[in-house]
Scaffold this motif. Structure first.
Motif, short mmCIF file in Angstrom:
data_model
loop_
_atom_site.label_atom_id
_atom_site.label_comp_id
_atom_site.label_asym_id
_atom_site.label_seq_id
_atom_site.Cartn_x
_atom_site.Cartn_y
_atom_site.Cartn_z
N LYS A 1 -9.44 13.95 -12.07
CA LYS A 1 -8.86 12.69 -11.65
C LYS A 1 -9.82 11.55 -12.01
CE LYS A 1 -5.18 14.07 -9.20
NZ LYS A 1 -3.80 13.57 -9.35
N ALA A 2 -9.27 10.36 -12.13
CA ALA A 2 -10.10 9.15 -12.27
C ALA A 2 -10.33 8.57 -10.87
CB ALA A 2 -9.41 8.12 -13.16
N VAL A 3 -11.55 8.16 -10.60
CA VAL A 3 -11.89 7.54 -9.33
C VAL A 3 -12.32 6.10 -9.60
CG1 VAL A 3 -13.34 7.64 -7.27
CG2 VAL A 3 -12.63 9.77 -8.40
N LEU A 4 -11.62 5.14 -9.00
CA LEU A 4 -11.90 3.72 -9.20
C LEU A 4 -12.51 3.14 -7.93
CD1 LEU A 4 -9.62 4.44 -11.28
CD2 LEU A 4 -8.92 2.06 -11.15
N TYR A 5 -13.53 2.31 -8.10
CA TYR A 5 -14.16 1.63 -6.97
C TYR A 5 -14.11 0.13 -7.23
CZ TYR A 5 -17.63 0.24 -3.48
OH TYR A 5 -18.25 -0.37 -2.42
N CYS A 6 -13.60 -0.62 -6.22
CA CYS A 6 -13.41 -2.06 -6.40
C CYS A 6 -13.71 -2.78 -5.08
CB CYS A 6 -11.99 -2.34 -6.85
SG CYS A 6 -11.61 -4.09 -7.10
N VAL A 7 -14.40 -3.92 -5.17
CA VAL A 7 -14.67 -4.76 -3.99
C VAL A 7 -13.79 -6.00 -4.07
CG1 VAL A 7 -16.41 -6.09 -2.75
CG2 VAL A 7 -17.03 -3.90 -3.79
N LEU A 8 -13.14 -6.35 -2.97
CA LEU A 8 -12.22 -7.48 -2.94
C LEU A 8 -12.22 -8.09 -1.55
CD1 LEU A 8 -8.62 -5.96 -2.87
CD2 LEU A 8 -10.65 -4.57 -2.79
N ASN A 9 -11.44 -9.18 -1.37
CA ASN A 9 -11.38 -9.81 -0.05
C ASN A 9 -10.06 -9.45 0.63
OD1 ASN A 9 -9.27 -11.90 -0.55
ND2 ASN A 9 -10.80 -12.78 -1.93
N ARG A 10 -9.96 -9.79 1.91
CA ARG A 10 -8.82 -9.33 2.71
C ARG A 10 -7.48 -9.87 2.22
NH1 ARG A 10 -9.73 -12.70 8.35
NH2 ARG A 10 -9.07 -14.72 7.61
N PHE A 11 -7.50 -11.05 1.57
CA PHE A 11 -6.24 -11.63 1.09
C PHE A 11 -5.69 -10.88 -0.12
CE2 PHE A 11 -8.40 -15.09 3.28
CZ PHE A 11 -7.40 -15.56 4.11
N GLU A 12 -6.54 -10.05 -0.75
CA GLU A 12 -6.13 -9.35 -1.95
C GLU A 12 -5.69 -7.91 -1.69
OE1 GLU A 12 -8.89 -11.50 -5.34
OE2 GLU A 12 -9.86 -10.11 -3.94
N ILE A 13 -5.83 -7.44 -0.43
CA ILE A 13 -5.46 -6.06 -0.11
C ILE A 13 -3.97 -5.81 -0.39
CG2 ILE A 13 -5.22 -4.38 1.75
CD1 ILE A 13 -8.06 -4.74 0.90
N TYR A 14 -3.12 -6.73 0.04
CA TYR A 14 -1.68 -6.57 -0.16
C TYR A 14 -1.34 -6.48 -1.64
CZ TYR A 14 3.31 -7.66 -0.17
OH TYR A 14 4.65 -7.64 -0.38
N GLU A 15 -1.93 -7.38 -2.44
CA GLU A 15 -1.65 -7.38 -3.88
C GLU A 15 -2.14 -6.10 -4.54
OE1 GLU A 15 -0.51 -8.56 -7.70
OE2 GLU A 15 0.09 -9.26 -5.71
N LEU A 16 -3.30 -5.60 -4.10
CA LEU A 16 -3.84 -4.36 -4.66
C LEU A 16 -2.90 -3.19 -4.40
CD1 LEU A 16 -6.29 -2.86 -6.00
CD2 LEU A 16 -7.04 -2.38 -3.66
N LYS A 17 -2.42 -3.06 -3.16
CA LYS A 17 -1.53 -1.95 -2.82
C LYS A 17 -0.22 -2.04 -3.60
CE LYS A 17 -1.88 -2.60 1.70
NZ LYS A 17 -1.77 -2.39 3.15
N ARG A 18 0.29 -3.26 -3.75
CA ARG A 18 1.54 -3.44 -4.50
C ARG A 18 1.35 -3.06 -5.96
NH1 ARG A 18 4.35 -7.54 -7.22
NH2 ARG A 18 2.56 -8.93 -7.11
#
Length: 289
Positions: A241-258
């Motif tokens: 599998k590929a494992v991705l690690y990313c740091v973001l802010n709370r306003f971007e959580i929704y966009e990331l999941k979508r």
């Protein structure tokens, strides 16, 4: 049949998110009109500025809030994404409408301590629901997110700076006791927002395990301006599998999941708190269209 089922799930998810937006905006308006405004306690951002103008001029608070937010929405339209702007518009219009509705209802309390505590809690719940649904209620948040994307300035600190300026002005206009009550309300609201958002802080770390690592990484970089670290992993049963690690802010959580659901609905995602960030290689410095 599976396509129809997935479309139905998508529409139901979108409907529930808009329902959460409306509910959150209504709760926030209730907190403002029934607890904060009667005691001249300010919220932060555009709402706080609107409360000050309302007290000085008598102009409708709902109308002021909507009118002052419009320029920020227009300015952020190209930079922050159509869906975020649409949801924020719905939330702001609903919020302004409910401010007008609650203005005619008898105030819940005129006790400052009760107004600070209960107003802060209700406001935090309302704003938390709106953020969780993928929108925002205040134009200063859109400015903070834009500055975060453009110059990598922390969203939370930018909003706090705006609010400190607003509370300082309020201190000169209405007395510094009101400014201190407002600041205390802001801290209570912030903590409740974190609670509603399941402990969301300014910085979050996402780990994504997927078969579409490069595609997801490219989309995260393209849409959100975030760089991603790609690792190789191997599941006991599922294999490589590929494992991705990313740091973001709370306003971007929704966009990331979508985004991840669009590219690989079977991806496994964990999101955790980040207490400290050292280094600058977190976000693309160039402007993201």
């Amino acid at each position: 049949m599976s396509d129809n089922a997935s479309k139905l799930k998508y529409y139901m998810r979108e409907a529930s998110s808009y329902a959460m937006l409306v509910m959150g905006a209504a709760i926030a308006a209730f907190a403002i009109e029934e607890f904060l405004v009667p005691c001249t306690i300010l919220d932060g951002g555009i709402v706080g500025i609107s409360i000050m103008i309302n007290n000085l001029s008598g102009i409708s608070l709902g109308l002021l809030t909507l009118a002052l937010n419009i320029p920020f929405l227009v300015a952020g339209m190209r930079k922050l994404g159509a869906k975020f702007i649409i949801k924020s518009t719905v939330a702001m219009v609903t919020f302004s409408s409910f401010l007008e509705i609650f203005a005619s209802i008898v105030d819940v309390t005129h006790e400052y301590l009760l107004a600070v505590c209960f107003g802060g809690v209700f406001l935090g719940v309302g704003v938390g629901f709106v953020i969780r649904a993928g929108g925002c209620l205040d134009g200063t948040e859109t400015v903070a997110i834009f500055l975060n994307k453009k110059f990598n300035l922390p969203v939370g600190q930018t909003v706090l700076f705006f609010n400190v300026v607003i509370y300082t002005v309020a201190g000169f206009l209405f007395g510094f006791d009101r400014a201190m009550y407002s600041l205390l309300t802001y801290f209570i609201t912030s903590k409740v927002i974190d609670f509603v958002e399941s402990g969301v802080e300014q910085a979050k770390a996402a780990m994504i395990i997927t078969d579409e690592g490069q595609m997801i990484a490219d989309e995260i970089f393209k849409r959100m301006g975030r760089t991603v670290t790609l690792l190789e992993g191997e599941g006991l049963i599922s294999g490589k599998k590929a494992v991705l690690y990313c740091v973001l802010n709370r306003f971007e959580i929704y966009e990331l999941k979508r985004l991840i659901k669009e590219v690989d609905a079977s991806a496994f995602i964990t999101i955790s708190d980040v207490s400290e960030i050292i280094g600058n290689h977190i976000k693309k410095k160039a402007d993201v269209g």
